[in-house]
Scaffold this motif. Structure first.
Motif, PDB file in Angstrom:
ATOM      1  N   ASN A 282       0.840  -1.194   0.000  1.00 50.01           N
ATOM      2  CA  ASN A 282       0.000   0.000   0.000  1.00 50.01           C
ATOM      3  C   ASN A 282       0.878   1.247   0.000  1.00 50.01           C
ATOM      4  N   VAL A 283       0.655   2.160  -0.940  1.00 48.50           N
ATOM      5  CA  VAL A 283       1.414   3.412  -0.981  1.00 48.50           C
ATOM      6  C   VAL A 283       0.842   4.352   0.079  1.00 48.50           C
ATOM      7  N   MET A 284       1.724   4.941   0.870  1.00 45.62           N
ATOM      8  CA  MET A 284       1.324   5.724   2.044  1.00 45.62           C
ATOM      9  C   MET A 284       1.701   7.191   1.862  1.00 45.62           C
ATOM     10  N   PRO A 285       0.736   8.072   1.549  1.00 46.81           N
ATOM     11  CA  PRO A 285       1.055   9.502   1.442  1.00 46.81           C
ATOM     12  C   PRO A 285       1.166  10.190   2.788  1.00 46.81           C
ATOM     13  N   GLY A 286       0.691   9.551   3.869  1.00 49.32           N
ATOM     14  CA  GLY A 286       0.795  10.113   5.215  1.00 49.32           C
ATOM     15  C   GLY A 286      -0.488  10.749   5.684  1.00 49.32           C
ATOM     16  N   ALA A 287      -0.835  10.511   6.966  1.00 49.81           N
ATOM     17  CA  ALA A 287      -2.012  11.069   7.624  1.00 49.81           C
ATOM     18  C   ALA A 287      -1.836  10.825   9.116  1.00 49.81           C
ATOM     19  N   PRO A 288      -2.607  11.509   9.983  1.00 43.58           N
ATOM     20  CA  PRO A 288      -2.483  11.247  11.419  1.00 43.58           C
ATOM     21  C   PRO A 288      -2.643   9.761  11.730  1.00 43.58           C
ATOM     22  N   ALA A 289      -1.650   9.197  12.431  1.00 45.92           N
ATOM     23  CA  ALA A 289      -1.595   7.785  12.825  1.00 45.92           C
ATOM     24  C   ALA A 289      -1.305   6.854  11.660  1.00 45.92           C
ATOM     25  N   TYR A 290      -1.112   7.409  10.456  1.00 45.36           N
ATOM     26  CA  TYR A 290      -0.783   6.608   9.279  1.00 45.36           C
ATOM     27  C   TYR A 290       0.475   7.191   8.640  1.00 45.36           C
ATOM     28  N   HIS A 617     -12.489  11.949  16.824  1.00 47.63           N
ATOM     29  CA  HIS A 617     -12.084  10.540  16.821  1.00 47.63           C
ATOM     30  C   HIS A 617     -10.581  10.374  17.019  1.00 47.63           C
ATOM     31  N   ILE A 618      -9.780  11.328  16.579  1.00 43.69           N
ATOM     32  CA  ILE A 618      -8.329  11.155  16.649  1.00 43.69           C
ATOM     33  C   ILE A 618      -7.720  11.765  17.910  1.00 43.69           C
ATOM     34  N   PHE A 619      -8.534  12.002  18.948  1.00 46.36           N
ATOM     35  CA  PHE A 619      -7.968  12.686  20.115  1.00 46.36           C
ATOM     36  C   PHE A 619      -6.849  11.906  20.804  1.00 46.36           C
ATOM     37  N   PRO A 620      -6.804  10.556  20.797  1.00 48.24           N
ATOM     38  CA  PRO A 620      -5.654   9.892  21.423  1.00 48.24           C
ATOM     39  C   PRO A 620      -4.334  10.188  20.722  1.00 48.24           C
ATOM     40  N   VAL A 621      -4.415  10.639  19.461  1.00 46.32           N
ATOM     41  CA  VAL A 621      -3.216  10.976  18.691  1.00 46.32           C
ATOM     42  C   VAL A 621      -2.941  12.473  18.708  1.00 46.32           C
ATOM     43  N   ALA A 622      -4.008  13.284  18.598  1.00 40.99           N
ATOM     44  CA  ALA A 622      -3.828  14.728  18.413  1.00 40.99           C
ATOM     45  C   ALA A 622      -4.691  15.559  19.340  1.00 40.99           C
ATOM     46  N   GLY A 623      -5.206  14.988  20.417  1.00 40.45           N
ATOM     47  CA  GLY A 623      -6.076  15.725  21.317  1.00 40.45           C
ATOM     48  C   GLY A 623      -5.328  16.457  22.408  1.00 40.45           C
ATOM     49  N   LEU A 624      -6.087  16.984  23.373  1.00 39.25           N
ATOM     50  CA  LEU A 624      -5.480  17.695  24.492  1.00 39.25           C
ATOM     51  C   LEU A 624      -4.542  16.769  25.260  1.00 39.25           C
ATOM     52  N   PRO A 625      -3.383  17.267  25.689  1.00 39.55           N
ATOM     53  CA  PRO A 625      -2.492  16.424  26.492  1.00 39.55           C
ATOM     54  C   PRO A 625      -3.175  15.836  27.724  1.00 39.55           C
ATOM     55  N   SER A 626      -4.026  16.619  28.380  1.00 37.71           N
ATOM     56  CA  SER A 626      -4.699  16.104  29.578  1.00 37.71           C
ATOM     57  C   SER A 626      -5.609  14.933  29.241  1.00 37.71           C
ATOM     58  N   HIS A 627      -6.276  14.988  28.088  1.00 39.47           N
ATOM     59  CA  HIS A 627      -7.130  13.873  27.675  1.00 39.47           C
ATOM     60  C   HIS A 627      -6.295  12.632  27.371  1.00 39.47           C
ATOM     61  N   ARG A 628      -5.180  12.820  26.712  1.00 33.61           N
ATOM     62  CA  ARG A 628      -4.334  11.687  26.350  1.00 33.61           C
ATOM     63  C   ARG A 628      -3.750  11.024  27.587  1.00 33.61           C
ATOM     64  N   ILE A 629      -3.340  11.824  28.539  1.00 26.76           N
ATOM     65  CA  ILE A 629      -2.799  11.267  29.782  1.00 26.76           C
ATOM     66  C   ILE A 629      -3.898  10.584  30.587  1.00 26.76           C
ATOM     67  N   ASP A 630      -5.058  11.217  30.653  1.00 30.01           N
ATOM     68  CA  ASP A 630      -6.177  10.636  31.382  1.00 30.01           C
ATOM     69  C   ASP A 630      -6.568   9.290  30.790  1.00 30.01           C
ATOM     70  N   TYR A 631      -6.575   9.205  29.461  1.00 31.38           N
ATOM     71  CA  TYR A 631      -6.922   7.966  28.775  1.00 31.38           C
ATOM     72  C   TYR A 631      -6.026   6.818  29.263  1.00 31.38           C
ATOM     73  N   GLY A 632      -4.723   7.035  29.237  1.00 33.32           N
ATOM     74  CA  GLY A 632      -3.792   5.992  29.635  1.00 33.32           C
ATOM     75  C   GLY A 632      -3.908   5.622  31.096  1.00 33.32           C
ATOM     76  N   ARG A 633      -4.079   6.618  31.951  1.00 33.15           N
ATOM     77  CA  ARG A 633      -4.162   6.335  33.386  1.00 33.15           C
ATOM     78  C   ARG A 633      -5.431   5.577  33.734  1.00 33.15           C
ATOM     79  N   ARG A 634      -6.540   5.962  33.114  1.00 34.87           N
ATOM     80  CA  ARG A 634      -7.789   5.236  33.387  1.00 34.87           C
ATOM     81  C   ARG A 634      -7.691   3.787  32.902  1.00 34.87           C
TER      82      ARG A 634
END
Length: 657
Positions: A282-290, A617-634
């Motif tokens: 698959n040719v990959m031109p690039g995108a968030p998380a891809y 939908h992409i907040f674990p990749v590009a969302g608020l730092p507090s949300h990303r940290i909260d996600y992992g801790r929970r």
């Protein structure tokens, strides 16, 4: 003393992206992304370094939302975006100057060959009146949303109303901006012809069906005029660029299913030639998380491009008329993203099992790579646990690649976290990534983490890629369960201490596995799909998912959708389940999470629903730092509380000076 890297170390990560090589090949400008936990913002600024290593990396801009650097062909200026507008910075020094002040912002700059103009794609509200003030704009924002077509929403943007992406050109001298296209559809990408007289872009053909995922290659005079279609009338051109006199396109010659491919297009005749037909990748031109890169021509006339190979993204070259492709940069555990070329030199960002990414200078002829940055030094004293590759034989004869993360000091059977990727056409690989820092904390607590690339994953050929069509869950469940059985048989994993998590398609599979198998003691689905019937009319990509992925629509394929939907079997779920979801997610709409949580709650299964306000939908990749940290801790808290004998944190017994 060393210690395992953890979730809070997100604050110390500096991750480069969008490298741009100067026309003389002596300097690289790139974006440095870091996360400020005090302001709860992700900041991006532009840094510069020399390709000789003679000077240290330094800050070139001091904004917090600076992005997309692009050198002028004559090397005198650097264009970039700041707070969504186009700016210019003299390469000889001086202050940055704002070029655009558009109501909805400007996109990535693309220089004309003579360095006098910049093309870019920008959102335009067709319903806005000339000279509309803020009050009028606010009134229209609260007006009823009237939709006759299905393209009225998009994840991360919400309801788009009459806003469409259109092609613009800015004059570098007087900063005037002209709108080149006024289409009913979105313009996807743009490129200048070598003589600077014509712009190529991709957009759906006028009058095309809203139910076709199509984008044709158009040409339009740079001064304005009527665009004309030259290729891909019935296909999908995702990106368009010029390589000499020919166009290079990443996309699909027909239906947008299976691998994206690389094509050369004659702009006069529209004849398209596949350039890398020998690669079943698959040719990959690039995108968030891809991760990937836009194709680019070298000084020797080759075309550089990126493909997904066994989960990784690697750099290849191919002759412009087609022929055998050759690997330029890539090995197991190595992922490249972004690309800029000058002559026989290229720059990209490379991540490895022990690096979250550094800027690399590549000799296109030999493939030799030199690392130019050292952002990893900010993590001194932190230990990155490497993913160890392993292949698993599945009973139907297929093979599945996976990776294990496990502490060197771990003995015997440990608790296991199975983490399932999204897509379903994404893929795990052996490189370090900033999204899954919770893996390292669980390993430090004595867990084993397993990630797998089941059928449907990218990088193993088109047949494997397309093997999930019409078989979500039903076709790939054993790709997860049988590897767990093998780890249990090997004495590495405790069958009574199994947890499962995943995001997007991984959230779907987490729900599906807990609804059809009783082995898991804890589950954390994120960004989930639970019911394919309701998804068909509510997701922003509903029709694409129904026709090109699931292969069924509710009014004619009810039984097929029911067989694939976890919600059909929700009465069988016994696993304590934490559901994590972006409140503004329209890719996998919030109702998918709510109905799963509601059903479990009503049945008395331990469950909790966590919604992240404003998160797409992409907040674990590009969302608020507090949300990303909260996600992992929970996630860590949930799986450790529901699996007896484990604790959220354990001191690493092998810590050393």
């Amino acid at each position: 003393m060393t210690r395992p890297i953890g979730i809070a170390d997100l604050a110390d990560l500096v991750v480069p992206s969008a490298p741009a090589l100067s026309p003389d090949g002596t300097q690289v400008a790139y974006v440095a992304r870091r996360h400020d936990l005090e302001t709860d913002l992700t900041s991006t600024s532009i840094r510069i370094t020399s390709t000789s290593g003679a000077t240290a990396t330094r800050a070139l801009t001091h904004g917090t939302k600076d992005d997309a650097p692009a050198w002028s062909p004559d090397g005198t200026m650097l264009a970039f975006t700041r707070d969504g507008q186009l700016w210019l910075l003299p390469s000889a020094g001086g202050d940055a100057v704002q070029v655009t002040d558009l109501p909805l912002g400007a996109g990535v700059p693309v220089w004309s060959p003579d360095s006098t103009q910049i093309a870019f794609v920008a959102p335009v509200d067709a319903a806005a009146a000339d000279g509309e003030d803020d009050a009028a704009r606010a009134r229209r924002a609260t007006a009823p949303i009237v939709a006759e077509t299905i393209g009225y929403q998009f994840d991360g943007l919400g309801f788009v109303r009459d806003v469409r992406m259109q092609l613009h050109v800015a004059d570098v001298g007087d900063h005037t901006v002209r709108q080149v296209t006024r289409l009913a559809e979105n313009v996807l990408s743009a490129a200048w012809s070598p003589d600077g007289q014509t712009l190529a872009f991709a957009a759906k053909a006028a009058g095309g069906s809203e139910f076709d995922y199509a984008a044709a290659v158009h040409l339009v005079p740079a001064l304005g005029g009527e665009p004309r279609i030259v290729a891909f009338q019935h296909g999908y051109a995702g990106t368009v660029a010029f390589a000499g006199e020919r166009l290079v396109v990443v996309g699909h010659a027909g239906q947008m299913r299976g691998h994206a491919r690389l094509y050369a297009v004659d702009p006069h005749t529209g004849a398209a030639t596949e350039l890398a037909a020998d690669l079943d990748r698959n040719v990959m031109p690039g995108a968030p998380a891809y991760p990937g890169a836009l194709p680019a021509a070298t000084g020797a006339g080759e075309v550089l491009f990126a493909v997904r190979d066994r989960g990784c993204t690697h750099l290849y070259a191919v002759p412009p008329a087609g022929g055998p492709s050759r690997l330029v940069l890539g090995r197991d555990g190595q992922v490249i993203s972004g690309l800029s070329v000058t002559g026989s030199l290229a720059v990209t960002v490379c991540s490895t099992p022990t690096s979250f990414g550094e800027v690399a200078l590549v000799d296109v002829t030999t493939g030799a790579a030199t690392i130019l940055t050292d952002h990893g030094t900010a993590l001194a004293g932190r230990e990155i646990v490497e993913r160890v590759p392993r292949e698993f034989a599945i009973s139907d004869g297929s093979r599945v690649q996976g990776w294990l993360m496990r502490a060197a000091w771990a003995n015997g059977a440990t608790p296991l976290l199975l983490d399932i990727h999204g897509g379903p056409h994404n893929a795990w690989n052996g490189a370090a990534d900033e999204v899954h820092l919770y893996h390292h904390e669980l390993v430090a607590a004595g867990w084993t983490v397993l990630v797998l690339n089941p059928r449907g994953s990218d990088g193993y050929g088109e047949a494997f890629f397309d093997a999930l069509h019409g078989g979500w869950g039903t076709a790939d469940a054993q790709d997860f369960l049988e590897p767990i059985d093998q780890l249990v048989a090997d004495g590495l994993v405790d069958p009574g201490k199994l947890a499962v998590t995943g995001y997007s398609y991984g959230g779907f599979m987490t729900c599906y596995l807990t609804a059809t198998d009783k082995r898991f003691a804890a589950a954390v689905p994120g960004g989930i799909v639970s019911d394919l019937t309701s998804l068909a009319g509510t997701s922003d990509l509903a029709h694409l998912l129904s026709t090109l992925e699931v292969g069924a629509v509710p009014w004619s394929d009810r039984d097929a959708l029911a067989a694939m939907s976890p919600y059909t079997f929700v009465d069988q779920v016994q696993t304590p389940t934490l559901v994590l979801h972006g409140a503004d997610d329209v890719r996998c709409p919030i109702g998918q999470a709510q109905q799963w949580h509601y059903a479990l709650r009503q049945r008395g299964v331990p469950t909790r629903l966590v919604l992240y306000p404003g998160a797409s939908h992409i907040f674990p990749v590009a969302g608020l730092p507090s949300h990303r940290i909260d996600y992992g801790r929970r996630l860590i808290d949930w799986v450790t509380r529901h699996i007896a004998g484990t604790a959220p944190t354990v001191t690493h017994p092998q810590s050393s000076a």
